[in-house]
Design a protein around this motif. Sequence first.
Motif, PDB file in Angstrom:
ATOM      1  N   THR A  37       0.813  -1.219   0.000  1.00  0.00           N
ATOM      2  CA  THR A  37       0.000   0.000   0.000  1.00  0.00           C
ATOM      3  C   THR A  37       0.842   1.263   0.000  1.00  0.00           C
ATOM      4  O   THR A  37       0.552   2.212  -0.742  1.00  0.00           O
ATOM      5  CB  THR A  37      -0.933   0.000   1.224  1.00  0.00           C
ATOM      6  OG1 THR A  37      -1.764  -1.170   1.180  1.00  0.00           O
ATOM      7  CG2 THR A  37      -1.824   1.237   1.207  1.00  0.00           C
ATOM      8  N   ASP A  38       1.890   1.312   0.805  1.00  0.00           N
ATOM      9  CA  ASP A  38       2.718   2.517   0.865  1.00  0.00           C
ATOM     10  C   ASP A  38       3.405   2.791  -0.469  1.00  0.00           C
ATOM     11  O   ASP A  38       3.514   3.947  -0.898  1.00  0.00           O
ATOM     12  CB  ASP A  38       3.774   2.381   1.969  1.00  0.00           C
ATOM     13  CG  ASP A  38       3.157   2.418   3.364  1.00  0.00           C
ATOM     14  OD1 ASP A  38       2.036   2.947   3.500  1.00  0.00           O
ATOM     15  OD2 ASP A  38       3.788   1.912   4.310  1.00  0.00           O
ATOM     16  N   THR A  39       3.848   1.752  -1.134  1.00  0.00           N
ATOM     17  CA  THR A  39       4.465   1.911  -2.454  1.00  0.00           C
ATOM     18  C   THR A  39       3.459   2.485  -3.443  1.00  0.00           C
ATOM     19  O   THR A  39       3.769   3.417  -4.199  1.00  0.00           O
ATOM     20  CB  THR A  39       4.978   0.551  -2.966  1.00  0.00           C
ATOM     21  OG1 THR A  39       5.768  -0.073  -1.960  1.00  0.00           O
ATOM     22  CG2 THR A  39       5.794   0.719  -4.222  1.00  0.00           C
ATOM     23  N   LEU A  40       2.248   1.942  -3.429  1.00  0.00           N
ATOM     24  CA  LEU A  40       1.201   2.427  -4.330  1.00  0.00           C
ATOM     25  C   LEU A  40       0.853   3.881  -4.048  1.00  0.00           C
ATOM     26  O   LEU A  40       0.641   4.674  -4.977  1.00  0.00           O
ATOM     27  CB  LEU A  40      -0.050   1.556  -4.193  1.00  0.00           C
ATOM     28  CG  LEU A  40       0.102   0.081  -4.619  1.00  0.00           C
ATOM     29  CD1 LEU A  40      -1.155  -0.693  -4.268  1.00  0.00           C
ATOM     30  CD2 LEU A  40       0.396  -0.016  -6.108  1.00  0.00           C
ATOM     31  N   ASN A  41       0.798   4.255  -2.781  1.00  0.00           N
ATOM     32  CA  ASN A  41       0.453   5.633  -2.420  1.00  0.00           C
ATOM     33  C   ASN A  41       1.475   6.630  -2.944  1.00  0.00           C
ATOM     34  O   ASN A  41       1.118   7.725  -3.391  1.00  0.00           O
ATOM     35  CB  ASN A  41       0.312   5.761  -0.905  1.00  0.00           C
ATOM     36  CG  ASN A  41      -0.950   5.098  -0.382  1.00  0.00           C
ATOM     37  OD1 ASN A  41      -1.904   4.869  -1.128  1.00  0.00           O
ATOM     38  ND2 ASN A  41      -0.973   4.775   0.900  1.00  0.00           N
ATOM     39  N   VAL A  42       2.756   6.270  -2.886  1.00  0.00           N
ATOM     40  CA  VAL A  42       3.791   7.161  -3.418  1.00  0.00           C
ATOM     41  C   VAL A  42       3.632   7.320  -4.930  1.00  0.00           C
ATOM     42  O   VAL A  42       3.694   8.435  -5.463  1.00  0.00           O
ATOM     43  CB  VAL A  42       5.201   6.633  -3.079  1.00  0.00           C
ATOM     44  CG1 VAL A  42       6.265   7.477  -3.776  1.00  0.00           C
ATOM     45  CG2 VAL A  42       5.427   6.648  -1.576  1.00  0.00           C
ATOM     46  N   ILE A  43       3.434   6.211  -5.621  1.00  0.00           N
ATOM     47  CA  ILE A  43       3.274   6.269  -7.078  1.00  0.00           C
ATOM     48  C   ILE A  43       2.097   7.156  -7.460  1.00  0.00           C
ATOM     49  O   ILE A  43       2.173   7.954  -8.417  1.00  0.00           O
ATOM     50  CB  ILE A  43       3.086   4.843  -7.646  1.00  0.00           C
ATOM     51  CG1 ILE A  43       4.386   4.044  -7.513  1.00  0.00           C
ATOM     52  CG2 ILE A  43       2.632   4.882  -9.105  1.00  0.00           C
ATOM     53  CD1 ILE A  43       4.256   2.577  -7.849  1.00  0.00           C
ATOM     54  N   ARG A  44       1.020   7.080  -6.711  1.00  0.00           N
ATOM     55  CA  ARG A  44      -0.188   7.841  -7.030  1.00  0.00           C
ATOM     56  C   ARG A  44      -0.013   9.346  -6.839  1.00  0.00           C
ATOM     57  O   ARG A  44      -0.842  10.136  -7.301  1.00  0.00           O
ATOM     58  CB  ARG A  44      -1.353   7.336  -6.177  1.00  0.00           C
ATOM     59  CG  ARG A  44      -1.834   5.948  -6.595  1.00  0.00           C
ATOM     60  CD  ARG A  44      -2.707   5.321  -5.529  1.00  0.00           C
ATOM     61  NE  ARG A  44      -3.119   3.962  -5.902  1.00  0.00           N
ATOM     62  CZ  ARG A  44      -3.486   3.032  -5.038  1.00  0.00           C
ATOM     63  NH1 ARG A  44      -3.493   3.299  -3.725  1.00  0.00           N
ATOM     64  NH2 ARG A  44      -3.839   1.825  -5.461  1.00  0.00           N
ATOM     65  N   GLU A  45       1.049   9.755  -6.172  1.00  0.00           N
ATOM     66  CA  GLU A  45       1.319  11.177  -5.970  1.00  0.00           C
ATOM     67  C   GLU A  45       2.124  11.797  -7.116  1.00  0.00           C
ATOM     68  O   GLU A  45       2.388  12.997  -7.106  1.00  0.00           O
ATOM     69  CB  GLU A  45       2.084  11.380  -4.658  1.00  0.00           C
ATOM     70  CG  GLU A  45       1.272  11.037  -3.411  1.00  0.00           C
ATOM     71  CD  GLU A  45       2.105  11.126  -2.146  1.00  0.00           C
ATOM     72  OE1 GLU A  45       3.341  11.315  -2.264  1.00  0.00           O
ATOM     73  OE2 GLU A  45       1.524  11.006  -1.050  1.00  0.00           O
ATOM     74  N   HIS A  46       2.513  10.989  -8.097  1.00  0.00           N
ATOM     75  CA  HIS A  46       3.417  11.469  -9.147  1.00  0.00           C
ATOM     76  C   HIS A  46       2.873  11.176 -10.542  1.00  0.00           C
ATOM     77  O   HIS A  46       1.991  10.341 -10.726  1.00  0.00           O
ATOM     78  CB  HIS A  46       4.788  10.790  -8.999  1.00  0.00           C
ATOM     79  CG  HIS A  46       5.511  11.171  -7.751  1.00  0.00           C
ATOM     80  ND1 HIS A  46       6.353  12.258  -7.666  1.00  0.00           N
ATOM     81  CD2 HIS A  46       5.507  10.603  -6.511  1.00  0.00           C
ATOM     82  CE1 HIS A  46       6.841  12.351  -6.443  1.00  0.00           C
ATOM     83  NE2 HIS A  46       6.346  11.363  -5.719  1.00  0.00           N
ATOM     84  N   LEU A  47       3.459  11.885 -11.502  1.00  0.00           N
ATOM     85  CA  LEU A  47       3.256  11.587 -12.916  1.00  0.00           C
ATOM     86  C   LEU A  47       4.637  11.451 -13.533  1.00  0.00           C
ATOM     87  O   LEU A  47       5.440  12.390 -13.494  1.00  0.00           O
ATOM     88  CB  LEU A  47       2.472  12.699 -13.614  1.00  0.00           C
ATOM     89  CG  LEU A  47       2.268  12.503 -15.128  1.00  0.00           C
ATOM     90  CD1 LEU A  47       1.438  11.247 -15.405  1.00  0.00           C
ATOM     91  CD2 LEU A  47       1.623  13.733 -15.757  1.00  0.00           C
ATOM     92  N   PHE A  48       4.932  10.287 -14.097  1.00  0.00           N
ATOM     93  CA  PHE A  48       6.246  10.006 -14.651  1.00  0.00           C
ATOM     94  C   PHE A  48       6.227  10.164 -16.168  1.00  0.00           C
ATOM     95  O   PHE A  48       5.226   9.880 -16.825  1.00  0.00           O
ATOM     96  CB  PHE A  48       6.678   8.587 -14.278  1.00  0.00           C
ATOM     97  CG  PHE A  48       6.704   8.341 -12.798  1.00  0.00           C
ATOM     98  CD1 PHE A  48       7.776   8.762 -12.028  1.00  0.00           C
ATOM     99  CD2 PHE A  48       5.635   7.712 -12.162  1.00  0.00           C
ATOM    100  CE1 PHE A  48       7.795   8.554 -10.655  1.00  0.00           C
ATOM    101  CE2 PHE A  48       5.643   7.495 -10.795  1.00  0.00           C
ATOM    102  CZ  PHE A  48       6.724   7.923 -10.040  1.00  0.00           C
ATOM    103  N   ASP A  49       7.347  10.607 -16.708  1.00  0.00           N
ATOM    104  CA  ASP A  49       7.460  10.679 -18.162  1.00  0.00           C
ATOM    105  C   ASP A  49       7.481   9.279 -18.758  1.00  0.00           C
ATOM    106  O   ASP A  49       6.816   9.013 -19.759  1.00  0.00           O
ATOM    107  CB  ASP A  49       8.724  11.455 -18.560  1.00  0.00           C
ATOM    108  CG  ASP A  49       8.645  12.917 -18.178  1.00  0.00           C
ATOM    109  OD1 ASP A  49       7.658  13.578 -18.562  1.00  0.00           O
ATOM    110  OD2 ASP A  49       9.552  13.400 -17.481  1.00  0.00           O
ATOM    111  N   ILE A  50       8.265   8.394 -18.146  1.00  0.00           N
ATOM    112  CA  ILE A  50       8.339   6.995 -18.591  1.00  0.00           C
ATOM    113  C   ILE A  50       8.340   6.074 -17.378  1.00  0.00           C
ATOM    114  O   ILE A  50       9.069   6.324 -16.411  1.00  0.00           O
ATOM    115  CB  ILE A  50       9.610   6.705 -19.415  1.00  0.00           C
ATOM    116  CG1 ILE A  50       9.734   7.630 -20.621  1.00  0.00           C
ATOM    117  CG2 ILE A  50       9.626   5.248 -19.875  1.00  0.00           C
ATOM    118  CD1 ILE A  50      11.015   7.415 -21.422  1.00  0.00           C
ATOM    119  N   ALA A  51       7.541   5.036 -17.430  1.00  0.00           N
ATOM    120  CA  ALA A  51       7.627   3.944 -16.460  1.00  0.00           C
ATOM    121  C   ALA A  51       8.218   2.748 -17.190  1.00  0.00           C
ATOM    122  O   ALA A  51       7.612   2.234 -18.145  1.00  0.00           O
ATOM    123  CB  ALA A  51       6.265   3.604 -15.891  1.00  0.00           C
TER     124      ALA A  51
END
Length: 254
Positions: A156-170
């Motif tokens: 869950t904590d990993t997912l929460n961090v990802i949801r706070e960002h927009l990446f150019d490339i994953a």
Amino acid sequence: MTDHPQARLQHILEELAKHGRVTVKELAAEFSVSPETVRRDLKQLEMEGHLRCIYGGGVTPRRDADQPISQRMRVNAREKAKIATLAARELRDHSKIFLDSGTTMLALSRYLVDRPLINIYTNSLDIIQTLSGVESNNVVAVGGVLRPSYRAFLGTDTLNVIREHLFDIAFVSAVTVDINLGFMDLGEDEALVRRALRRHAKQVVMLADSSKFGRQGNFCTYNFRDVDLLITDAPPRADFLEKLEEAQVKVIYA
């Protein structure tokens, strides 16, 4: 054929030894029992270590993706290096990228040691370690629950961090690539991380060596259309190429 449980289990093991995999549909028809009964048999054999359950059946348990990352890094190392070389060409200065926890991603991370202008986010313990000596503030460790076998942070904590960002490339990976089900994983946690990256990245680049094609995992992570670019080490089979073309996935191979 008899529907005695022990006879079924023995027959399943014999078929597994011959073919390396069994299917629920074929076994149910052969034994004249319900698919649920076969699934219970497969689950019992999985608990005893004889097979690994996958979507629609079971396979022999000795799979590269089941091994710790330290062992998986030695599998298809040359192919992963080829893919990493091609993937590095997609990198642009001042971009914000995410590297997931796949072994090919670790190979790619070695190209980032001298790229201080790229902002790197990762949940991979090994990538963090690889880049820890870089004198720069461009590496962000995305935490969560540490899964030692994956050497990655998940949950869950990993997912929460990802949801706070927009990446150019994953940059993402997958355990297997199935012609009908797309890109698949063994664990739900890693599948959830990759799905979150799909929603929070402008471009998803899949790194998958040719050995992963034509196999099945446990979780359907991506449909083909969820990926923008696929980088692999050899030309995929014609039927895979047709599916990828229909889904408008750009394919690059060594």
